[in-house]
Design a protein around this motif. Structure first.
Motif, mmCIF file in Angstrom:
data_model
loop_
_atom_site.group_PDB
_atom_site.id
_atom_site.type_symbol
_atom_site.label_atom_id
_atom_site.label_comp_id
_atom_site.label_asym_id
_atom_site.label_seq_id
_atom_site.Cartn_x
_atom_site.Cartn_y
_atom_site.Cartn_z
ATOM 1 N N SER A 204 -6.444 15.244 -16.324
ATOM 2 C CA SER A 204 -6.008 13.877 -16.605
ATOM 3 C C SER A 204 -5.177 13.323 -15.463
ATOM 4 O O SER A 204 -5.298 12.148 -15.100
ATOM 5 C CB SER A 204 -5.213 13.840 -17.911
ATOM 6 O OG SER A 204 -6.013 14.210 -19.002
ATOM 7 N N LEU A 205 -4.332 14.161 -14.871
ATOM 8 C CA LEU A 205 -3.518 13.714 -13.742
ATOM 9 C C LEU A 205 -4.380 13.441 -12.514
ATOM 10 O O LEU A 205 -4.131 12.492 -11.766
ATOM 11 C CB LEU A 205 -2.449 14.765 -13.419
ATOM 12 C CG LEU A 205 -1.343 14.913 -14.472
ATOM 13 C CD1 LEU A 205 -0.443 16.093 -14.131
ATOM 14 C CD2 LEU A 205 -0.518 13.638 -14.578
ATOM 15 N N ILE B 144 2.659 21.354 -12.152
ATOM 16 C CA ILE B 144 2.796 21.610 -13.588
ATOM 17 C C ILE B 144 2.029 22.846 -14.058
ATOM 18 O O ILE B 144 2.557 23.643 -14.839
ATOM 19 C CB ILE B 144 2.401 20.351 -14.385
ATOM 20 C CG1 ILE B 144 3.503 19.294 -14.207
ATOM 21 C CG2 ILE B 144 2.189 20.665 -15.857
ATOM 22 C CD1 ILE B 144 3.250 17.988 -14.898
ATOM 23 N N PRO B 145 0.780 23.094 -13.580
ATOM 24 C CA PRO B 145 0.083 24.304 -14.045
ATOM 25 C C PRO B 145 0.694 25.609 -13.517
ATOM 26 O O PRO B 145 0.393 26.684 -14.055
ATOM 27 C CB PRO B 145 -1.343 24.119 -13.505
ATOM 28 C CG PRO B 145 -1.484 22.659 -13.245
ATOM 29 C CD PRO B 145 -0.129 22.230 -12.798
ATOM 30 N N LEU B 146 1.535 25.544 -12.486
ATOM 31 C CA LEU B 146 2.070 26.759 -11.867
ATOM 32 C C LEU B 146 3.250 27.355 -12.624
ATOM 33 O O LEU B 146 3.584 28.524 -12.421
ATOM 34 C CB LEU B 146 2.502 26.469 -10.422
ATOM 35 C CG LEU B 146 1.398 26.074 -9.438
ATOM 36 C CD1 LEU B 146 1.997 25.798 -8.066
ATOM 37 C CD2 LEU B 146 0.337 27.162 -9.346
ATOM 38 N N PHE B 147 3.880 26.553 -13.465
ATOM 39 C CA PHE B 147 5.096 27.010 -14.129
ATOM 40 C C PHE B 147 4.981 26.828 -15.638
ATOM 41 O O PHE B 147 4.094 26.128 -16.136
ATOM 42 C CB PHE B 147 6.314 26.224 -13.610
ATOM 43 C CG PHE B 147 6.527 26.339 -12.132
ATOM 44 C CD1 PHE B 147 7.255 27.393 -11.594
ATOM 45 C CD2 PHE B 147 5.989 25.403 -11.261
ATOM 46 C CE1 PHE B 147 7.447 27.508 -10.227
ATOM 47 C CE2 PHE B 147 6.176 25.497 -9.896
ATOM 48 C CZ PHE B 147 6.912 26.559 -9.374
ATOM 49 N N ALA B 148 5.879 27.460 -16.319
ATOM 50 C CA ALA B 148 5.921 27.312 -17.772
ATOM 51 C C ALA B 148 6.189 25.852 -18.124
ATOM 52 O O ALA B 148 6.912 25.159 -17.403
ATOM 53 C CB ALA B 148 7.016 28.201 -18.351
ATOM 54 N N PRO B 149 5.621 25.332 -19.218
ATOM 55 C CA PRO B 149 5.791 23.916 -19.570
ATOM 56 C C PRO B 149 7.237 23.463 -19.623
ATOM 57 O O PRO B 149 7.553 22.345 -19.224
ATOM 58 C CB PRO B 149 5.124 23.829 -20.951
ATOM 59 C CG PRO B 149 4.106 24.922 -20.944
ATOM 60 C CD PRO B 149 4.724 26.044 -20.156
ATOM 61 N N ALA B 150 8.135 24.324 -20.100
ATOM 62 C CA ALA B 150 9.540 23.934 -20.216
ATOM 63 C C ALA B 150 10.221 23.794 -18.857
ATOM 64 O O ALA B 150 11.282 23.157 -18.751
ATOM 65 C CB ALA B 150 10.296 24.953 -21.067
ATOM 66 N N LEU B 151 9.629 24.379 -17.816
ATOM 67 C CA LEU B 151 10.226 24.345 -16.482
ATOM 68 C C LEU B 151 9.505 23.398 -15.539
ATOM 69 O O LEU B 151 10.136 22.790 -14.654
ATOM 70 C CB LEU B 151 10.229 25.756 -15.887
ATOM 71 C CG LEU B 151 10.829 25.939 -14.488
ATOM 72 C CD1 LEU B 151 12.325 25.582 -14.493
ATOM 73 C CD2 LEU B 151 10.628 27.372 -13.999
ATOM 74 N N GLY C 60 0.822 -1.208 0.000
ATOM 75 C CA GLY C 60 0.000 0.000 0.000
ATOM 76 C C GLY C 60 0.855 1.255 0.000
ATOM 77 O O GLY C 60 0.486 2.268 -0.607
ATOM 78 N N CYS C 61 2.016 1.185 0.666
ATOM 79 C CA CYS C 61 2.948 2.325 0.650
ATOM 80 C C CYS C 61 3.411 2.609 -0.771
ATOM 81 O O CYS C 61 3.598 3.770 -1.157
ATOM 82 C CB CYS C 61 4.155 2.035 1.539
ATOM 83 S SG CYS C 61 3.780 1.897 3.299
ATOM 84 N N LEU C 62 3.597 1.553 -1.557
ATOM 85 C CA LEU C 62 3.976 1.712 -2.957
ATOM 86 C C LEU C 62 2.891 2.464 -3.718
ATOM 87 O O LEU C 62 3.175 3.390 -4.487
ATOM 88 C CB LEU C 62 4.212 0.329 -3.574
ATOM 89 C CG LEU C 62 4.868 0.238 -4.945
ATOM 90 C CD1 LEU C 62 6.313 0.703 -4.893
ATOM 91 C CD2 LEU C 62 4.809 -1.199 -5.456
ATOM 92 N N SER C 63 1.644 2.090 -3.488
ATOM 93 C CA SER C 63 0.531 2.732 -4.204
ATOM 94 C C SER C 63 0.284 4.155 -3.730
ATOM 95 O O SER C 63 -0.216 4.982 -4.497
ATOM 96 C CB SER C 63 -0.745 1.902 -4.043
ATOM 97 O OG SER C 63 -0.687 0.745 -4.842
ATOM 98 N N VAL C 64 0.631 4.454 -2.482
ATOM 99 C CA VAL C 64 0.507 5.834 -2.021
ATOM 100 C C VAL C 64 1.416 6.734 -2.855
ATOM 101 O O VAL C 64 1.040 7.852 -3.240
ATOM 102 C CB VAL C 64 0.851 5.952 -0.523
ATOM 103 C CG1 VAL C 64 0.978 7.418 -0.114
ATOM 104 C CG2 VAL C 64 -0.224 5.275 0.318
ATOM 105 N N GLY C 65 2.613 6.227 -3.162
ATOM 106 C CA GLY C 65 3.519 6.995 -4.007
ATOM 107 C C GLY C 65 2.972 7.180 -5.409
ATOM 108 O O GLY C 65 3.035 8.276 -5.988
ATOM 109 N N PRO D 235 0.800 11.779 -9.465
ATOM 110 C CA PRO D 235 -0.007 12.653 -10.327
ATOM 111 C C PRO D 235 -0.635 13.832 -9.588
ATOM 112 O O PRO D 235 -0.851 14.892 -10.187
ATOM 113 C CB PRO D 235 -1.078 11.715 -10.887
ATOM 114 C CG PRO D 235 -1.134 10.565 -9.952
ATOM 115 C CD PRO D 235 0.248 10.408 -9.410
ATOM 116 N N LEU D 236 -0.920 13.668 -8.295
ATOM 117 C CA LEU D 236 -1.462 14.792 -7.532
ATOM 118 C C LEU D 236 -0.434 15.910 -7.402
ATOM 119 O O LEU D 236 -0.749 17.094 -7.556
ATOM 120 C CB LEU D 236 -1.907 14.328 -6.146
ATOM 121 C CG LEU D 236 -3.190 13.501 -6.061
ATOM 122 C CD1 LEU D 236 -3.512 13.168 -4.613
ATOM 123 C CD2 LEU D 236 -4.358 14.244 -6.705
#
Length: 463
Positions: free
Chosen positions: A305-306, A175-182, A158-163, A168-169
């Motif tokens: 999607s994430l 990912i939305p907070l920064f420019a795609p390249a960064l 279960g610890c594996l699945s928590v990771g 994705p969370l």
């Protein structure tokens, strides 16, 4: 050479089996589980950044496939010597170096100037992951009593699945907070921070007395065992009861051989475990790596999607807890067969629907039952090998399973989707998903309720 005992009280396996569940037990299980938690963050990272990297670096389908399986290819290569090294030098020592290696290369991958460097660094990080993969189950298998072994392995897995759930969370938050390249670079760097966990392992995780006896002899194992017994007695406030029965002794002081798992006496365990793992791992890797990209292709944003992927991967957490409980209460074989058959139905239906609710529902069937099957399955094949070969046997099964189910299969997914469509791909996954249960049903033998000394004395085929 066989270890000789004049009294059952001196028998290391018997002394381990009579230890009560205690804070010490939980410490070992959670430390082993934490190793998989930090590793699953790293493995889940590629699925999170794959779509962003594809767009930024203008990758072809073949390049997407290579990047998707790069760390898994490293895992496969890393698994080859991992079992031998763990059986030779100890579970703890290899765990430390594996965590350091894959965390460091994950951090370096964040600074990749191009696709080729990123590909190489992801492969190198996989080498460390491969070294770590067989160790938590070997550790729990050797520390936890027989009647609760897969319950704790459910918590461990279960610890594996928590990771996998958090990857994705975290990606959806970053990912939305920064420019795609960064953004993808920042995410990979964060996934390498668990490098600090190696210090925790060094300080708090003990070495297995069973392994110490198998590698160095009874005297050293007795010294380690006395430390553990004293700790548990202080915690419980009472003296430990004497061992009730002497467990079978195993060969000691012999170097493990990778070829030995392919010889009569172990061949059947290796073959059956490998087939069972391929069935489960192919489904897992396709969901883990490609689910965000598949959802994007259906019109959802990367962030959404994430989030949907997190729901699907997170469904494995209760699935693993249930699997661990059922594998002890009902048996390893029937639990594995039930979980994989239901997961295969989910895979068969997944490619046929376009409604978001049904996509998530059938994805969760694959997550809950497909990924959820690993606690009982991994404990099942780990139990088949004697202590001095346990990590070698487990890593051999993992190597074959991840080579075919995690490298070969996922590499061809982008190309197969173009050729036969999503429905055709998931039909193949469903078909392979039922092959493992069929093999276990026909040739597998039940080991629930057995000590690892009893279970490792048989070959599932030759006997």
């Amino acid at each position: 050479m066989m270890t000789q005992y004049s009294d059952v009280a001196l028998n290391i396996p018997a002394r381990m089996e009579r230890l009560p569940i205690s804070r010490f037990t939980w410490l070992v299980v959670l430390l082993a589980g934490a190793a998989w938690f930090v590793e699953s963050l790293d493995i889940g990272a590629i699925g999170v950044v794959l779509e962003s990297v594809r767009r930024i670096m203008h990758l072809t389908p073949a390049q997407v496939g290579l990047l998707a399986i790069s760390s898994t290819a490293g895992i496969v290569v890393g698994l080859i010597p991992a079992g031998y090294l763990a059986d030779t030098y100890g579970r703890k020592q290899l765990l430390i170096w594996g965590v350091v290696e894959y965390s460091a290369f994950t951090m370096l991958a964040a600074f990749s100037p191009n696709f080729a460097v990123l590909l190489i660094l992801r492969f190198l990080s996989g080498l460390g992951m491969g070294a770590v993969f067989p160790l938590p189950y070997a550790i729990v298998c050797e520390f936890v009593p027989k009647l609760t072994r897969t319950k704790f392995s459910g918590i461990l897995d279960g610890c594996l699945s928590v990771g996998y759930f958090l990857a994705p969370l975290i990606g959806a938050a970053i990912i939305p907070l920064f420019a795609p390249a960064l953004s993808w670079r920042i995410f990979l760097f964060i996934c390498g921070i668990p490098l600090l966990y190696a210090v925790v392992v060094y300080k708090w995780l003990p070495e297995s007395p069973r392994w110490i006896e198998a590698r160095h002899g009874w005297e050293q194992a007795d010294t380690a065992m006395k430390v553990i017994e004293a700790r548990v007695e202080i915690e419980k406030g009472v003296a430990l009861p004497p061992p009730r029965e002497r467990m079978g002794a195993e060969e000691v002081k012999g170097r493990p051989s990778a070829a030995e798992v392919w010889k009569p006496g172990h061949l059947g365990n290796t073959v059956i475990g490998s087939i069972a793992m391929v069935s489960a791992l192919l489904m897992f890797y396709v969901v883990m790596i490609y689910m965000p990209s598949l959802l994007v292709k259906q019109g959802y944003s990367i962030a959404h999607s994430l989030l949907y992927t997190a729901i699907i991967t997170g469904s494995a957490i209760p699935g693993k807890l249930l699997n661990g409980w059922l594998s002890d209460a009902w048996g390893r074989k029937p639990t594995y067969i039930l979980f994989m058959v239901i997961a295969s139905v989910g895979a068969l239906l997944f490619g046929t629907v376009h409604s978001l609710d049904l996509v998530i529902a059938y994805g969760c069937l694959m997550g809950f039952f497909g990924t959820g099957t690993f606690p009982g399955l991994k404990m099942y094949y780990a139990e088949q090998f004697p202590t001095r070969l346990r990590a070698t046997g487990s890593s051999t099964v993992e190597t074959i399973g991840r080579l075919l189910g995690g490298v070969v299969g996922p590499y061809f997914v982008p190309v197969l989707i173009l050729a036969v469509g999503l429905v055709g791909v998931f039909r193949v996954i469903a078909l392979i998903g039922v092959i493992g249960p069929l093999v276990v049903l026909i040739w597998g033998r039940e080991t629930a309720g057995w000590t690892i000394e009893q279970a490792s004395g048989m070959d599932l085929i030759s006997e």
